[in-house]
Design an enzyme around this catalytic site. Structure first.
Site, PDB file in Angstrom:
ATOM      1  N   LYS A  34       9.489 -14.502 -14.684  1.00 59.34           N
ATOM      2  CA  LYS A  34       9.709 -13.345 -13.806  1.00 59.34           C
ATOM      3  C   LYS A  34      10.625 -13.709 -12.642  1.00 59.34           C
ATOM      4  O   LYS A  34      10.351 -14.634 -11.879  1.00 59.34           O
ATOM      5  CB  LYS A  34       8.373 -12.827 -13.259  1.00 59.34           C
ATOM      6  CG  LYS A  34       8.542 -11.556 -12.421  1.00 59.34           C
ATOM      7  CD  LYS A  34       7.199 -10.972 -12.033  1.00 59.34           C
ATOM      8  CE  LYS A  34       6.674 -11.447 -10.708  1.00 59.34           C
ATOM      9  NZ  LYS A  34       7.387 -10.941  -9.529  1.00 59.34           N
ATOM     10  N   ASP A  62      12.021  -8.236 -12.016  1.00 57.64           N
ATOM     11  CA  ASP A  62      11.090  -7.458 -11.191  1.00 57.64           C
ATOM     12  C   ASP A  62      11.837  -6.942  -9.973  1.00 57.64           C
ATOM     13  O   ASP A  62      11.658  -7.434  -8.863  1.00 57.64           O
ATOM     14  CB  ASP A  62       9.909  -8.352 -10.796  1.00 57.64           C
ATOM     15  CG  ASP A  62       8.798  -7.582 -10.116  1.00 57.64           C
ATOM     16  OD1 ASP A  62       8.810  -6.336 -10.176  1.00 57.64           O
ATOM     17  OD2 ASP A  62       7.922  -8.235  -9.517  1.00 57.64           O
ATOM     18  N   LYS A  64      11.924  -3.631  -9.034  1.00 62.71           N
ATOM     19  CA  LYS A  64      11.212  -2.478  -8.457  1.00 62.71           C
ATOM     20  C   LYS A  64      12.182  -1.399  -7.982  1.00 62.71           C
ATOM     21  O   LYS A  64      12.196  -1.017  -6.799  1.00 62.71           O
ATOM     22  CB  LYS A  64      10.287  -2.927  -7.314  1.00 62.71           C
ATOM     23  CG  LYS A  64       9.153  -3.846  -7.785  1.00 62.71           C
ATOM     24  CD  LYS A  64       8.109  -4.058  -6.711  1.00 62.71           C
ATOM     25  CE  LYS A  64       6.917  -4.867  -7.186  1.00 62.71           C
ATOM     26  NZ  LYS A  64       7.200  -6.289  -7.423  1.00 62.71           N
ATOM     27  N   ASP A  67      14.977   4.992  -6.485  1.00 61.18           N
ATOM     28  CA  ASP A  67      16.100   5.737  -5.912  1.00 61.18           C
ATOM     29  C   ASP A  67      16.273   7.030  -6.702  1.00 61.18           C
ATOM     30  O   ASP A  67      15.449   7.327  -7.578  1.00 61.18           O
ATOM     31  CB  ASP A  67      17.378   4.870  -5.956  1.00 61.18           C
ATOM     32  CG  ASP A  67      18.300   5.149  -4.772  1.00 61.18           C
ATOM     33  OD1 ASP A  67      18.545   6.344  -4.496  1.00 61.18           O
ATOM     34  OD2 ASP A  67      18.761   4.187  -4.139  1.00 61.18           O
ATOM     35  N   THR A  71      21.288   6.902  -9.473  1.00 60.84           N
ATOM     36  CA  THR A  71      21.413   5.531  -8.952  1.00 60.84           C
ATOM     37  C   THR A  71      20.531   4.563  -9.735  1.00 60.84           C
ATOM     38  O   THR A  71      20.944   3.430 -10.028  1.00 60.84           O
ATOM     39  CB  THR A  71      21.053   5.518  -7.448  1.00 60.84           C
ATOM     40  OG1 THR A  71      21.912   6.450  -6.794  1.00 60.84           O
ATOM     41  CG2 THR A  71      21.253   4.147  -6.845  1.00 60.84           C
ATOM     42  N   THR A 117      -0.393  -3.153  -4.595  1.00 57.20           N
ATOM     43  CA  THR A 117      -1.753  -3.562  -4.205  1.00 57.20           C
ATOM     44  C   THR A 117      -1.832  -3.927  -2.729  1.00 57.20           C
ATOM     45  O   THR A 117      -2.913  -4.120  -2.198  1.00 57.20           O
ATOM     46  CB  THR A 117      -2.253  -4.743  -5.064  1.00 57.20           C
ATOM     47  OG1 THR A 117      -1.231  -5.732  -5.064  1.00 57.20           O
ATOM     48  CG2 THR A 117      -2.552  -4.305  -6.471  1.00 57.20           C
ATOM     49  N   ARG A 208       2.035 -19.159  -8.013  1.00 56.04           N
ATOM     50  CA  ARG A 208       1.724 -20.423  -7.349  1.00 56.04           C
ATOM     51  C   ARG A 208       0.728 -21.348  -8.051  1.00 56.04           C
ATOM     52  O   ARG A 208       0.896 -22.575  -7.959  1.00 56.04           O
ATOM     53  CB  ARG A 208       1.307 -20.133  -5.901  1.00 56.04           C
ATOM     54  CG  ARG A 208       2.501 -19.670  -5.069  1.00 56.04           C
ATOM     55  CD  ARG A 208       2.103 -18.948  -3.814  1.00 56.04           C
ATOM     56  NE  ARG A 208       1.514 -17.646  -4.123  1.00 56.04           N
ATOM     57  CZ  ARG A 208       1.107 -16.779  -3.213  1.00 56.04           C
ATOM     58  NH1 ARG A 208       1.226 -17.086  -1.932  1.00 56.04           N
ATOM     59  NH2 ARG A 208       0.604 -15.619  -3.573  1.00 56.04           N
TER      60      ARG A 208
HETATM   61  O1  C5P Z   1       1.907 -16.787  -6.704  1.00 60.08           O
HETATM   62  P1  C5P Z   1       1.196 -15.604  -7.242  1.00 60.08           P
HETATM   63  O2  C5P Z   1       0.465 -15.873  -8.550  1.00 60.08           O
HETATM   64  O3  C5P Z   1       0.333 -14.909  -6.241  1.00 60.08           O
HETATM   65  O4  C5P Z   1       2.422 -14.622  -7.615  1.00 60.08           O
HETATM   66  C1  C5P Z   1       2.211 -13.320  -7.946  1.00 60.08           C
HETATM   67  C2  C5P Z   1       3.521 -12.639  -8.204  1.00 60.08           C
HETATM   68  O5  C5P Z   1       3.230 -11.284  -8.539  1.00 60.08           O
HETATM   69  C3  C5P Z   1       4.482 -12.592  -7.035  1.00 60.08           C
HETATM   70  O6  C5P Z   1       5.814 -12.637  -7.583  1.00 60.08           O
HETATM   71  C4  C5P Z   1       4.228 -11.252  -6.402  1.00 60.08           C
HETATM   72  O7  C5P Z   1       5.352 -10.707  -5.781  1.00 60.08           O
HETATM   73  C5  C5P Z   1       3.850 -10.417  -7.616  1.00 60.08           C
HETATM   74  N1  C5P Z   1       2.987  -9.280  -7.348  1.00 60.08           N
HETATM   75  C6  C5P Z   1       1.734  -9.385  -6.760  1.00 60.08           C
HETATM   76  N2  C5P Z   1       0.969  -8.254  -6.569  1.00 60.08           N
HETATM   77  C7  C5P Z   1       1.420  -7.074  -6.955  1.00 60.08           C
HETATM   78  C8  C5P Z   1       2.673  -6.963  -7.548  1.00 60.08           C
HETATM   79  C9  C5P Z   1       3.437  -8.100  -7.742  1.00 60.08           C
HETATM   80  O8  C5P Z   1       1.281 -10.465  -6.413  1.00 60.08           O
HETATM   81  N3  C5P Z   1       0.661  -6.012  -6.808  1.00 60.08           N
END
Ligand code: C5P
Length: 235
Positions: A34, A62, A64, A67, A71, A117, A208
């Site tokens: 991603k 991703d 998102k 618009d 566009t 979220t 992470r």
């Molecule tokens: O590091 P971690 O596992 O928390 O990464 C989660 C990924 O999912 C990040 O790229 C974050 O931007 C994305 N994300 C999220 N919650 C959402 C939508 C996307 O954590 N509701």
């Protein structure tokens, strides 16, 4: 080597070299990589080739998009040449914008973001979305699928309700996934990978816990193996 766990590794790296290194380490073990807004805006379309490398892993852009339909269509067309398997559009951009993205990038699966979220009920009321978060998420999910989205982003807690709303053919993508015992970082409402799959998720976004590990390849392989064990135990 077992491959292709249903995991999208979030390559939220500070620079392109780091993203490419993580990608090379995890690509043999997961289905999807991603690329988010930060990396894409800093390095542009070239980031896709850098993280794809020589692998056949799927790319999840991703971005998102949100618009007016013309566009969104132009933006989707612009990135379609990068051959992303998945591309995100906000459901709140409306059905015409979602349909425009689906038509402009027919080979990509348009994945609609329902309710971020990060938004609580108070935020939603101020935006003008009445009712509980889950109601808004279900409403936006139904609207997006009707307009041609073939995937939805939702939290592990919403997966079962959204699945009931949209049926089996729609790919449900869930962030907020943490292996048991892993650091929560800034995620509040989390599920383990096994719980998220059991609730009906098709693709787990994990950042992470994999990219922050001493050996990201081994971390991805270990989560993939635990998913396969959970799957085998159920069948
Ligand atoms: O590091 P971690 O596992 O928390 O990464 C989660 C990924 O999912 C990040 O790229 C974050 O931007 C994305 N994300 C999220 N919650 C959402 C939508 C996307 O954590 N509701």
């Amino acid at each position: 080597m077992a491959s292709c766990a249903p995991i999208a590794v979030a390559l939220d790296a500070p620079d392109l070299d780091t993203a490419a290194r993580w990608a090379a380490l995890v690509a043999p073990h997961v289905s999807t990589l991603k690329i988010g807004l930060e990396l894409y805006l800093r390095y542009g379309p070239d980031v896709v080739a850098s993280v794809r490398g020589a692998s056949s892993v799927q790319i999840f852009l991703d971005l998102k998009l949100h618009d007016i339909p013309a566009t969104v269509a132009g933006a989707a067309r612009a990135v379609a040449r990068l051959r992303p398997a998945l591309l995100t559009v906000h459901a709140a951009a409306g059905p015409t914008a979602i349909r425009a993205a689906a038509e402009a990038a027919p080979d990509a699966r348009i994945v609609a973001v329902t309710v971020l979220t990060s938004l609580g009920e108070g935020d939603l009321a101020r935006i003008g979305l009445a009712g509980p978060v889950s109601g808004a998420a279900r409403r936006l999910a139904a609207l997006a699928v009707e307009a041609g989205a073939r995937g939805l982003v939702c939290s592990p807690q919403e997966v079962a309700a959204v699945r009931a709303e949209v049926g089996e053919d729609i790919m449900l993508v869930t962030p907020g996934v943490r292996p048991a015992g892993a650091a929560l970082d800034d995620q509040a409402r989390v599920a383990t990978p096994e719980e998220a799959l059991r609730a009906g998720a098709d693709l787990l976004v994990i950042g992470r816990p994999i990219t922050g590990a001493a050996d990201p390849g081994a971390a991805a392989a270990a989560i993939g193996a635990s998913l396969r064990r959970a799957e085998a135990a159920r069948s």
